[in-house]
Write a protein that holds these residues in place. Structure first.
Motif, PDB file in Angstrom:
ATOM      1  N   VAL A 190      32.338  63.489  -0.294  1.00 54.96           N
ATOM      2  CA  VAL A 190      31.307  64.330  -0.893  1.00 54.96           C
ATOM      3  C   VAL A 190      29.941  63.697  -0.606  1.00 54.96           C
ATOM      4  CG1 VAL A 190      30.402  65.312  -3.030  1.00 54.96           C
ATOM      5  CG2 VAL A 190      32.887  65.109  -2.695  1.00 54.96           C
ATOM      6  N   LEU A 191      29.095  64.424   0.104  1.00 56.20           N
ATOM      7  CA  LEU A 191      27.769  63.924   0.473  1.00 56.20           C
ATOM      8  C   LEU A 191      26.738  64.474  -0.507  1.00 56.20           C
ATOM      9  CD1 LEU A 191      28.135  64.306   4.329  1.00 56.20           C
ATOM     10  CD2 LEU A 191      28.499  62.275   2.935  1.00 56.20           C
ATOM     11  N   HIS A 192      25.969  63.578  -1.093  1.00 57.01           N
ATOM     12  CA  HIS A 192      25.120  63.946  -2.222  1.00 57.01           C
ATOM     13  C   HIS A 192      23.776  64.533  -1.806  1.00 57.01           C
ATOM     14  CE1 HIS A 192      22.646  60.367  -1.558  1.00 57.01           C
ATOM     15  NE2 HIS A 192      23.731  59.627  -1.570  1.00 57.01           N
ATOM     16  N   GLU A 193      23.082  65.042  -2.805  1.00 58.81           N
ATOM     17  CA  GLU A 193      21.757  65.619  -2.616  1.00 58.81           C
ATOM     18  C   GLU A 193      20.700  64.517  -2.548  1.00 58.81           C
ATOM     19  OE1 GLU A 193      21.388  69.435  -5.150  1.00 58.81           O
ATOM     20  OE2 GLU A 193      22.832  68.178  -6.201  1.00 58.81           O
ATOM     21  N   GLY A 206      29.183  68.919   1.219  1.00 59.87           N
ATOM     22  CA  GLY A 206      27.942  68.471   0.621  1.00 59.87           C
ATOM     23  C   GLY A 206      27.106  69.641   0.152  1.00 59.87           C
ATOM     24  N   PHE A 207      26.226  69.366  -0.817  1.00 60.95           N
ATOM     25  CA  PHE A 207      25.294  70.347  -1.346  1.00 60.95           C
ATOM     26  C   PHE A 207      23.880  70.016  -0.905  1.00 60.95           C
ATOM     27  CE2 PHE A 207      28.735  71.371  -4.178  1.00 60.95           C
ATOM     28  CZ  PHE A 207      28.475  72.649  -4.655  1.00 60.95           C
ATOM     29  N   ASP A 208      23.089  71.041  -0.613  1.00 57.50           N
ATOM     30  CA  ASP A 208      21.665  70.886  -0.317  1.00 57.50           C
ATOM     31  C   ASP A 208      21.477  69.886   0.822  1.00 57.50           C
ATOM     32  OD1 ASP A 208      18.981  71.449  -0.571  1.00 57.50           O
ATOM     33  OD2 ASP A 208      18.655  70.095  -2.243  1.00 57.50           O
ATOM     34  N   VAL A 209      20.785  68.767   0.598  1.00 60.83           N
ATOM     35  CA  VAL A 209      20.654  67.764   1.663  1.00 60.83           C
ATOM     36  C   VAL A 209      22.033  67.294   2.108  1.00 60.83           C
ATOM     37  CG1 VAL A 209      19.798  65.460   2.231  1.00 60.83           C
ATOM     38  CG2 VAL A 209      18.366  67.025   0.911  1.00 60.83           C
ATOM     39  N   GLY A 210      22.956  67.201   1.152  1.00 66.13           N
ATOM     40  CA  GLY A 210      24.327  66.856   1.507  1.00 66.13           C
ATOM     41  C   GLY A 210      24.980  67.916   2.370  1.00 66.13           C
TER      42      GLY A 210
END
Length: 216
Positions: free
Chosen positions: A34-37, A101-105
């Motif tokens: 999971v790649l974060h914001e 990932g979400f957003d930047v992720g």
């Protein structure tokens, strides 16, 4: 029952990388990075990691530390590679590993999916479609045709025609890839879908279905 998360540290390239992860209560179906914001691993990311564990995935979020030049592709790939190795060390088969990932992720997840052969990838939102997010990252339309992992992109356009056109450009670019791709646009939803519960629920189910379909 909500899963709890825990912390670990691994070393890579002479520095420690912090990991936040959650484990399923029973059988591990596979692993998800999971790649974060931009805000880092916050409560929203921890909730996501726990939610994925509740679906049977060993979910782990690396705390990505940008370089002095800002977030770079090397930063993203180095943190992801370290996390992938961590999953393999825990007996997760390579073909049962995905990234999201979400957003930047979400931007980062597409960068990974164009550079690493994984079982599946999902981007929920993400900037930098036509214009790079930073000088150290590519425009997503320039790499989407090179995807090597099956990739799902979920995007809210907030009812903006320019945002709609951006997502359609990404859809067209991704269609040239030699792997399965799908881009779903949610008119009127924001990039996190938190203002539209119906879109949020539908996007979550699509995410689970994508991983179910390719990580098996």
């Amino acid at each position: 029952m909500m899963q709890t998360y825990t912390e670990d540290h691994v070393r890579a390239d002479g520095r420690a990388i912090r990991l936040t992860f959650a484990e399923p209560e029973r059988v591990v179906r596979g692993g998800l990075v999971v790649l974060h914001e931009a805000d880092g691993v916050d409560d929203k990311v921890r909730l996501l990691v726990s939610g994925l564990a509740g679906e049977g995935w060993l979910a782990v979020a690396p705390h990505i530390q940008p370089s002095d030049r800002g977030l770079t592709g090397q930063d993203i790939l180095a943190a992801t590679d370290t996390t992938l190795a961590w999953l393999v060390d825990r007996a997760v088969r390579a073909d049962l590993i995905g990234v999201m990932g979400f957003d930047v992720g979400g931007t980062a997840a597409l960068v990974v999916a164009a550079s690493r052969k994984l079982g599946a990838a999902v981007s929920v939102g993400g900037q930098g479609i036509s214009k790079p997010l930073s000088d150290e990252l590519p425009a997503l339309v320039d790499i989407a045709g090179n995807l090597v992992s099956p990739w799902l992109g979920l995007y809210g356009d907030e009812g903006d025609e320019a945002a709609e056109a951006e997502v359609e450009r990404l859809r067209e670019a991704a269609s040239a890839a030699k792997v399965a791709t799908n881009v779903v646009r949610y008119p009127g939803a924001n990039h996190r879908f938190d203002a539209d519960p119906a879109a949020s629920a539908e996007a979550w189910q699509r995410t689970l279905d994508w991983f179910d379909g390719y990580l098996r």
